[in-house]
Scaffold this motif. Sequence first.
Motif, PDB file in Angstrom:
ATOM      1  N   CYS A 100       0.843  -1.195   0.000  1.00 14.08           N
ATOM      2  CA  CYS A 100       0.000   0.000   0.000  1.00 14.08           C
ATOM      3  C   CYS A 100       0.875   1.240   0.000  1.00 14.08           C
ATOM      4  N   CYS A 101       0.273   2.364  -0.368  1.00 10.45           N
ATOM      5  CA  CYS A 101       0.980   3.637  -0.368  1.00 10.45           C
ATOM      6  C   CYS A 101      -0.040   4.764  -0.345  1.00 10.45           C
ATOM      7  N   SER A 102       0.401   5.909   0.152  1.00 10.67           N
ATOM      8  CA  SER A 102      -0.492   7.060   0.215  1.00 10.67           C
ATOM      9  C   SER A 102       0.272   8.261   0.751  1.00 10.67           C
ATOM     10  N   HIS A 103      -0.485   9.184   1.364  1.00 10.43           N
ATOM     11  CA  HIS A 103       0.056  10.419   1.900  1.00 10.43           C
ATOM     12  C   HIS A 103      -0.499  10.632   3.308  1.00 10.43           C
ATOM     13  N   PRO A 104       0.312  11.150   4.226  1.00  5.45           N
ATOM     14  CA  PRO A 104      -0.216  11.451   5.560  1.00  5.45           C
ATOM     15  C   PRO A 104      -1.219  12.605   5.496  1.00  5.45           C
ATOM     16  N   ARG A 105      -2.153  12.586   6.414  1.00  5.24           N
ATOM     17  CA  ARG A 105      -3.091  13.699   6.571  1.00  5.24           C
ATOM     18  C   ARG A 105      -2.397  14.815   7.350  1.00  5.24           C
ATOM     19  N   LEU A 106      -2.957  16.001   7.280  1.00  5.02           N
ATOM     20  CA  LEU A 106      -2.425  17.139   8.018  1.00  5.02           C
ATOM     21  C   LEU A 106      -2.382  16.796   9.504  1.00  5.02           C
ATOM     22  N   GLY A 107      -1.220  16.946  10.122  1.00  8.29           N
ATOM     23  CA  GLY A 107      -1.047  16.674  11.539  1.00  8.29           C
ATOM     24  C   GLY A 107      -0.827  15.217  11.890  1.00  8.29           C
ATOM     25  N   GLU A 108      -0.824  14.333  10.913  1.00  7.61           N
ATOM     26  CA  GLU A 108      -0.652  12.899  11.137  1.00  7.61           C
ATOM     27  C   GLU A 108       0.797  12.513  10.888  1.00  7.61           C
ATOM     28  N   SER A 109       1.383  11.735  11.771  1.00  4.18           N
ATOM     29  CA  SER A 109       2.751  11.272  11.543  1.00  4.18           C
ATOM     30  C   SER A 109       2.764  10.292  10.369  1.00  4.18           C
ATOM     31  N   THR A 110       3.898  10.187   9.727  1.00  7.68           N
ATOM     32  CA  THR A 110       4.012   9.273   8.582  1.00  7.68           C
ATOM     33  C   THR A 110       3.795   7.836   9.034  1.00  7.68           C
ATOM     34  N   SER A 111       4.313   7.474  10.201  1.00  7.85           N
ATOM     35  CA  SER A 111       4.122   6.117  10.730  1.00  7.85           C
ATOM     36  C   SER A 111       2.648   5.829  10.996  1.00  7.85           C
ATOM     37  N   ASP A 112       1.945   6.762  11.621  1.00  2.19           N
ATOM     38  CA  ASP A 112       0.511   6.570  11.876  1.00  2.19           C
ATOM     39  C   ASP A 112      -0.255   6.460  10.557  1.00  2.19           C
ATOM     40  N   ALA A 113       0.123   7.261   9.580  1.00  2.00           N
ATOM     41  CA  ALA A 113      -0.544   7.214   8.279  1.00  2.00           C
ATOM     42  C   ALA A 113      -0.316   5.872   7.594  1.00  2.00           C
ATOM     43  N   ALA A 114       0.896   5.344   7.693  1.00  2.00           N
ATOM     44  CA  ALA A 114       1.200   4.045   7.077  1.00  2.00           C
ATOM     45  C   ALA A 114       0.346   2.947   7.703  1.00  2.00           C
ATOM     46  N   HIS A 115       0.219   2.946   9.029  1.00  2.00           N
ATOM     47  CA  HIS A 115      -0.635   1.955   9.701  1.00  2.00           C
ATOM     48  C   HIS A 115      -2.105   2.127   9.298  1.00  2.00           C
ATOM     49  N   ARG A 116      -2.563   3.368   9.263  1.00  3.12           N
ATOM     50  CA  ARG A 116      -3.960   3.643   8.898  1.00  3.12           C
ATOM     51  C   ARG A 116      -4.266   3.146   7.495  1.00  3.12           C
ATOM     52  N   ARG A 117      -3.409   3.505   6.541  1.00  2.77           N
ATOM     53  CA  ARG A 117      -3.685   3.134   5.149  1.00  2.77           C
ATOM     54  C   ARG A 117      -3.527   1.639   4.898  1.00  2.77           C
ATOM     55  N   LEU A 118      -2.622   0.981   5.612  1.00  2.00           N
ATOM     56  CA  LEU A 118      -2.502  -0.471   5.481  1.00  2.00           C
ATOM     57  C   LEU A 118      -3.818  -1.128   5.883  1.00  2.00           C
ATOM     58  N   GLN A 119      -4.423  -0.627   6.950  1.00  2.00           N
ATOM     59  CA  GLN A 119      -5.724  -1.145   7.376  1.00  2.00           C
ATOM     60  C   GLN A 119      -6.816  -0.771   6.373  1.00  2.00           C
ATOM     61  N   GLU A 120      -6.836   0.485   5.917  1.00  5.80           N
ATOM     62  CA  GLU A 120      -7.890   0.932   4.996  1.00  5.80           C
ATOM     63  C   GLU A 120      -7.810   0.262   3.631  1.00  5.80           C
ATOM     64  N   GLU A 121      -6.606   0.096   3.098  1.00  9.44           N
ATOM     65  CA  GLU A 121      -6.458  -0.476   1.761  1.00  9.44           C
ATOM     66  C   GLU A 121      -6.481  -1.996   1.754  1.00  9.44           C
ATOM     67  N   MET A 122      -5.774  -2.621   2.730  1.00  8.06           N
ATOM     68  CA  MET A 122      -5.585  -4.068   2.687  1.00  8.06           C
ATOM     69  C   MET A 122      -6.207  -4.812   3.860  1.00  8.06           C
ATOM     70  N   GLY A 123      -6.763  -4.092   4.838  1.00  9.90           N
ATOM     71  CA  GLY A 123      -7.383  -4.746   5.984  1.00  9.90           C
ATOM     72  C   GLY A 123      -6.391  -5.461   6.882  1.00  9.90           C
ATOM     73  N   ILE A 124      -5.154  -4.981   6.923  1.00 16.56           N
ATOM     74  CA  ILE A 124      -4.094  -5.620   7.707  1.00 16.56           C
ATOM     75  C   ILE A 124      -3.592  -4.660   8.783  1.00 16.56           C
ATOM     76  N   ASN A 125      -3.376  -5.200   9.973  1.00 16.53           N
ATOM     77  CA  ASN A 125      -2.702  -4.489  11.052  1.00 16.53           C
ATOM     78  C   ASN A 125      -1.454  -5.281  11.409  1.00 16.53           C
ATOM     79  N   CYS A 126      -0.306  -4.649  11.377  1.00 20.95           N
ATOM     80  CA  CYS A 126       0.917  -5.314  11.819  1.00 20.95           C
ATOM     81  C   CYS A 126       1.953  -4.257  12.164  1.00 20.95           C
ATOM     82  N   GLU A 127       2.989  -4.696  12.842  1.00 23.27           N
ATOM     83  CA  GLU A 127       4.074  -3.789  13.189  1.00 23.27           C
ATOM     84  C   GLU A 127       4.801  -3.379  11.909  1.00 23.27           C
ATOM     85  N   LEU A 128       5.127  -2.096  11.822  1.00 29.59           N
ATOM     86  CA  LEU A 128       5.854  -1.571  10.675  1.00 29.59           C
ATOM     87  C   LEU A 128       7.140  -0.918  11.150  1.00 29.59           C
TER      88      LEU A 128
END
Length: 168
Positions: free
Chosen positions: A59-87
Motif C-alpha cells: 500500500c501507499c499514500s500520503h499522511p493527513r495534516l497533523g498525522e505522523s508518517t508512521s501513523d498514516a502508514a498503519h492507517r492506510r494499510l488497514q484501509e487499503e488491505m485490511g491488515i494491522n501489523c508492526e511496521l
Amino acid sequence: MIVNASGGAIGTMDKMAAHRSGTLHRAFSVFIFNSKGQLLLQQRALDKYHSGGLWTNTCCSHPRLGESTSDAAHRRLQEEMGINCELTELFQFSYRHEFENGLIENEYDHVFMGISDELPLPNPDEVGDFRYIDTDLLLFELLEQPNKYTPWFKICLEQVLEMYYKVV
C-alpha cells in the motif's frame, strides 16, 4: 505536506493540487512480507487517479495534516488491505514521475516494511487484486514486463529487498 529536498515540512497543499503542480510532498510506501518471504503486492484499482491497474507494493499514500508518517502508514494499510501489523521505517527517497494524464508525482517517500500472515481484506475502491510473490519471480517479472508495475515500486524495490534480507 509540502517538503523541502531533505524531507522537512515547509507548508501544506491539497494532494491533487500537489500532483497537478508537481510540488514535492510527503508520501509513504508499505511493503508486507509473509513468513515464507513472499511480498504482498496489490494491483491498483482501475479507476485510481494514476497508475490504475498497475502492480505495486502492498500500500501507499500520503499522511493527513497533523498525522505522523508512521501513523498514516498503519492507517492506510488497514484501509487499503485490511491488515494491522508492526511496521518499521526502512529509508526515505525522492522521485519524480510525469504521467500521461498530466499528473506529476514528486514525492519524498518514507518506506516501511512489516511481516504478517494476516489474510488481506482489500478495499475494492483502492485495490483491484492482490497476490503474494516470491522475490526471485518478482525480479524476473520486472525485467520481462516492467510496464505492469508502478514507477516508485521499481525505484525502491531493490533497496527494500536488501534491507529485508538483512533483517530475516
